[in-house]
Design a protein around this motif. Structure first.
Motif, mmCIF file in Angstrom:
data_model
loop_
_atom_site.group_PDB
_atom_site.id
_atom_site.type_symbol
_atom_site.label_atom_id
_atom_site.label_comp_id
_atom_site.label_asym_id
_atom_site.label_seq_id
_atom_site.Cartn_x
_atom_site.Cartn_y
_atom_site.Cartn_z
ATOM 1 N N ARG A 225 0.830 -1.207 0.000
ATOM 2 C CA ARG A 225 0.000 0.000 0.000
ATOM 3 C C ARG A 225 0.863 1.254 0.000
ATOM 4 N NH1 ARG A 225 -4.037 -0.766 4.973
ATOM 5 N NH2 ARG A 225 -2.115 -1.525 5.931
ATOM 6 N N GLN A 226 2.118 1.042 -0.354
ATOM 7 C CA GLN A 226 3.000 2.209 -0.404
ATOM 8 C C GLN A 226 2.599 3.121 -1.553
ATOM 9 O OE1 GLN A 226 7.126 1.193 -0.393
ATOM 10 N NE2 GLN A 226 7.012 0.058 1.523
ATOM 11 N N TYR A 292 6.757 14.978 8.749
ATOM 12 C CA TYR A 292 7.031 13.653 8.123
ATOM 13 C C TYR A 292 5.928 13.240 7.156
ATOM 14 C CZ TYR A 292 7.975 8.631 7.820
ATOM 15 O OH TYR A 292 8.230 7.368 7.375
ATOM 16 N N HIS A 296 6.081 9.932 4.418
ATOM 17 C CA HIS A 296 5.511 8.669 4.873
ATOM 18 C C HIS A 296 5.222 7.779 3.678
ATOM 19 C CE1 HIS A 296 2.040 6.204 6.635
ATOM 20 N NE2 HIS A 296 3.155 5.788 7.229
ATOM 21 N N PRO A 297 5.844 6.599 3.618
ATOM 22 C CA PRO A 297 5.632 5.705 2.470
ATOM 23 C C PRO A 297 4.185 5.278 2.329
ATOM 24 C CG PRO A 297 7.551 5.009 3.721
ATOM 25 C CD PRO A 297 6.866 6.062 4.534
ATOM 26 N N GLU A 302 -3.021 7.820 5.494
ATOM 27 C CA GLU A 302 -2.750 6.718 6.419
ATOM 28 C C GLU A 302 -2.056 7.232 7.668
ATOM 29 O OE1 GLU A 302 -3.353 3.406 6.585
ATOM 30 O OE2 GLU A 302 -4.749 3.668 4.930
ATOM 31 N N LEU A 303 -1.149 8.134 7.486
ATOM 32 C CA LEU A 303 -0.413 8.652 8.641
ATOM 33 C C LEU A 303 -1.359 9.429 9.571
ATOM 34 C CD1 LEU A 303 2.337 9.133 10.064
ATOM 35 C CD2 LEU A 303 2.532 11.196 8.679
ATOM 36 N N PHE A 315 -0.181 1.727 15.040
ATOM 37 C CA PHE A 315 1.145 1.677 14.414
ATOM 38 C C PHE A 315 1.699 0.273 14.443
ATOM 39 C CE2 PHE A 315 5.720 1.921 14.350
ATOM 40 C CZ PHE A 315 6.013 2.921 13.461
ATOM 41 N N HIS A 319 2.898 -1.680 10.895
ATOM 42 C CA HIS A 319 4.334 -1.940 10.646
ATOM 43 C C HIS A 319 5.086 -1.881 11.961
ATOM 44 C CE1 HIS A 319 3.873 2.301 10.784
ATOM 45 N NE2 HIS A 319 3.535 2.419 9.501
ATOM 46 N N TRP A 321 7.705 -3.283 12.656
ATOM 47 C CA TRP A 321 9.164 -3.334 12.440
ATOM 48 C C TRP A 321 9.784 -1.955 12.243
ATOM 49 C CZ3 TRP A 321 5.433 -5.054 9.109
ATOM 50 C CH2 TRP A 321 5.250 -4.341 7.912
HETATM 51 C C1 HEM Z 1 -0.328 5.246 13.054
HETATM 52 C C2 HEM Z 1 -0.381 5.870 11.911
HETATM 53 C C3 HEM Z 1 0.179 5.232 10.693
HETATM 54 C C4 HEM Z 1 -0.436 4.501 9.771
HETATM 55 C C5 HEM Z 1 -1.912 4.149 9.770
HETATM 56 C C6 HEM Z 1 0.526 4.065 8.810
HETATM 57 C C7 HEM Z 1 0.275 3.303 7.736
HETATM 58 C C8 HEM Z 1 1.221 2.847 6.840
HETATM 59 C C9 HEM Z 1 0.962 2.042 5.704
HETATM 60 C C10 HEM Z 1 -0.404 1.586 5.276
HETATM 61 C C11 HEM Z 1 2.090 1.790 5.130
HETATM 62 C C12 HEM Z 1 2.297 1.001 3.855
HETATM 63 C C13 HEM Z 1 2.612 -0.442 4.248
HETATM 64 C C14 HEM Z 1 2.896 -1.213 3.024
HETATM 65 O O1 HEM Z 1 4.050 -1.217 2.548
HETATM 66 O O2 HEM Z 1 1.948 -1.801 2.566
HETATM 67 C C15 HEM Z 1 3.106 2.383 5.885
HETATM 68 C C16 HEM Z 1 4.425 2.285 5.615
HETATM 69 C C17 HEM Z 1 5.364 2.917 6.359
HETATM 70 N N1 HEM Z 1 5.173 3.718 7.417
HETATM 71 FE FE1 HEM Z 1 3.470 4.141 8.251
HETATM 72 N N2 HEM Z 1 1.713 4.562 9.169
HETATM 73 C C18 HEM Z 1 1.544 5.265 10.288
HETATM 74 C C19 HEM Z 1 2.516 5.947 11.005
HETATM 75 C C20 HEM Z 1 3.821 5.972 10.656
HETATM 76 C C21 HEM Z 1 4.809 6.733 11.340
HETATM 77 C C22 HEM Z 1 4.555 7.650 12.550
HETATM 78 C C23 HEM Z 1 5.963 6.476 10.754
HETATM 79 C C24 HEM Z 1 7.301 7.021 11.062
HETATM 80 C C25 HEM Z 1 8.014 6.533 12.078
HETATM 81 C C26 HEM Z 1 5.712 5.544 9.688
HETATM 82 C C27 HEM Z 1 6.663 5.018 8.895
HETATM 83 C C28 HEM Z 1 6.391 4.125 7.851
HETATM 84 C C29 HEM Z 1 7.393 3.492 7.079
HETATM 85 C C30 HEM Z 1 8.913 3.655 7.254
HETATM 86 C C31 HEM Z 1 6.750 2.716 6.161
HETATM 87 C C32 HEM Z 1 7.413 1.806 5.101
HETATM 88 C C33 HEM Z 1 7.440 0.440 5.728
HETATM 89 C C34 HEM Z 1 8.032 -0.554 4.807
HETATM 90 O O3 HEM Z 1 8.214 -0.248 3.625
HETATM 91 O O4 HEM Z 1 8.281 -1.655 5.302
HETATM 92 N N3 HEM Z 1 4.378 5.273 9.643
HETATM 93 N N4 HEM Z 1 2.552 3.036 6.942
#
Ligand code: HEM
Length: 348
Positions: A225-226, A292, A296-297, A302-303, A315, A319, A321
């Motif tokens: 979902r990126q 950020y 956010h990917p 979503e964020l 969170f 993810h 990890w």
């Molecule tokens: C709680 C609220 C958040 C939601 C609902 C959310 C949701 C998502 C979703 C849906 C993805 C895509 C996953 C995929 O590859 O299918 C994602 C990826 C990502 N999010 Fe978030 N996110 C949130 C908060 C954050 C925050 C605060 C950070 C920063 C620390 C963050 C960092 C990332 C990163 C680094 C990825 C890439 C992960 C990967 O490629 O393995 N997210 N997020």
């Protein structure tokens, strides 16, 4: 030679003083010596004349060529008998060698083998054609194949055996046709294997061995979902920006304390909408995630799902990890506290 000279010269003069027996013996010896002397002389002359041309070999082939002229009177006595005998086989060898173009020994063998092969070849083709002709029409076109194959075969003996050997191939074609029926029995083991994995409980060992891969593959890989990040908002760009101490990513006034106490009432107003920064509680700490958003990917919407609230559980569901502490260290505002604690602190 000296004795012979003396003997020849002594014919006219008186005989040497020797007993009669010795004379007889000498006469016999002399006769033999005469023969030997003639042969010796002849051989010497032959050797002297043949060596340069014959290379020292007493073969008759070269003697025939060297024997032209002065040697004849001497050589006629001793040489004639061996040369013709030797020359004849040599001539045959040369003739066979010129035909075969190989060594004389090999030519002798070839001369023996070649006639045998030629004699055996013509015999085989005739019966083989009769057998091959009926099979071919059944497999191929009967009118064109049978006459064309039968006509050229009788005249040419050599190609005929090859075709006769080719006749068996039609039989292999029959086994080639056999495999089609064989698939039926082969199908039996295949269905046995297939039913084992899905339904059959008779053999649990095979089903378990096959069951393991499906369990691993059964893990449904969620579709990514990126989102496509805009230029300048890659993870590396965020790392570069967040590591810059001059950048104020907290969104607080310069005189604000390093860490503030954030109450639920304060948090719920920071949703990222209506011109406000998005605050998010992760693990008891409050982060301003507005800087950020474009990095956010998962995209901004979503964020913002976790904005203005404690998104630790959400969170972790998406993810777990992701190391939010390291990525958002520059966005840390304070700690998340209850209203009573904040009131107590403010009263103090
Ligand atoms: C709680 C609220 C958040 C939601 C609902 C959310 C949701 C998502 C979703 C849906 C993805 C895509 C996953 C995929 O590859 O299918 C994602 C990826 C990502 N999010 Fe978030 N996110 C949130 C908060 C954050 C925050 C605060 C950070 C920063 C620390 C963050 C960092 C990332 C990163 C680094 C990825 C890439 C992960 C990967 O490629 O393995 N997210 N997020």
């Amino acid at each position: 030679p000296a004795f012979i000279r003396n003997f020849r010269q002594g014919r006219l003069g008186p005989p040497p003083q020797t007993p009669l027996i010795k004379k007889k013996e000498e006469s016999g010896k002399e006769k033999e010596k005469k023969k030997d002397s003639t042969t010796v002389v002849a051989t010497r002359r032959d050797d002297a004349t043949d060596k340069p041309s014959n290379g020292g070999k007493p073969n008759g082939a070269n003697t025939s060529t060297s024997r032209q002229g002065r040697e004849q009177p001497v050589g006629v006595v001793a040489m004639p008998s061996p040369p013709p005998v030797v020359v004849q086989p040599a001539a045959t060898e040369l003739a066979t060698g010129s035909r075969g173009g190989g060594d004389s020994a090999a030519d002798d063998d070839e001369a023996q083998t070649t006639p045998r092969a030629s004699a055996a070849m013509p015999d085989g083709p005739v019966p083989s054609f009769s057998l091959s002709s009926p099979e071919e029409p059944s497999n191929a076109n009967p009118p064109a194949a049978t006459p064309s194959s039968s006509q050229p075969k009788p005249p040419a003996p050599a190609p005929a055996p090859t075709f006769g050997l080719m006749a068996p191939p039609p039989r292999p074609s029959a086994p080639s046709l056999r495999p089609p029926p064989s698939p039926a029995p082969s199908r039996l083991p295949v269905p046995n294997r297939n039913p084992l994995a899905p339904s059959s409980s008779s053999s649990s060992s095979q089903s378990s061995s096959l069951a393991l891969p499906p369990t691993h593959s059964a893990k449904p890989k969620k579709p990514s979902r990126q989102v496509v990040l805009t230029p300048g908002h890659s993870p590396l760009d965020w790392a570069r920006l967040s590591s810059n101490p001059g950048a104020n990513l907290r969104g607080l006034p310069p005189n604000a304390p390093p860490y503030i106490r954030v109450t639920p009432s304060m948090l719920k107003r920071q949703t990222g909408r209506r011109g406000t920064d998005a605050w998010m509680v992760l693990g008891g700490r409050v982060y301003n995630v507005s800087p950020y958003e474009k990095f956010h990917p998962g995209g901004v919407p979503e964020l913002l799902r976790g904005a203005g609230k404690d998104a630790t559980q959400l969170f972790g569901e998406v993810h777990p990890w992701v190391n939010f502490e390291g990525m958002l260290s520059a966005c840390l505002i304070g700690i998340y506290v209850a209203e009573e604690e904040a009131a107590a602190d403010n009263s103090d």
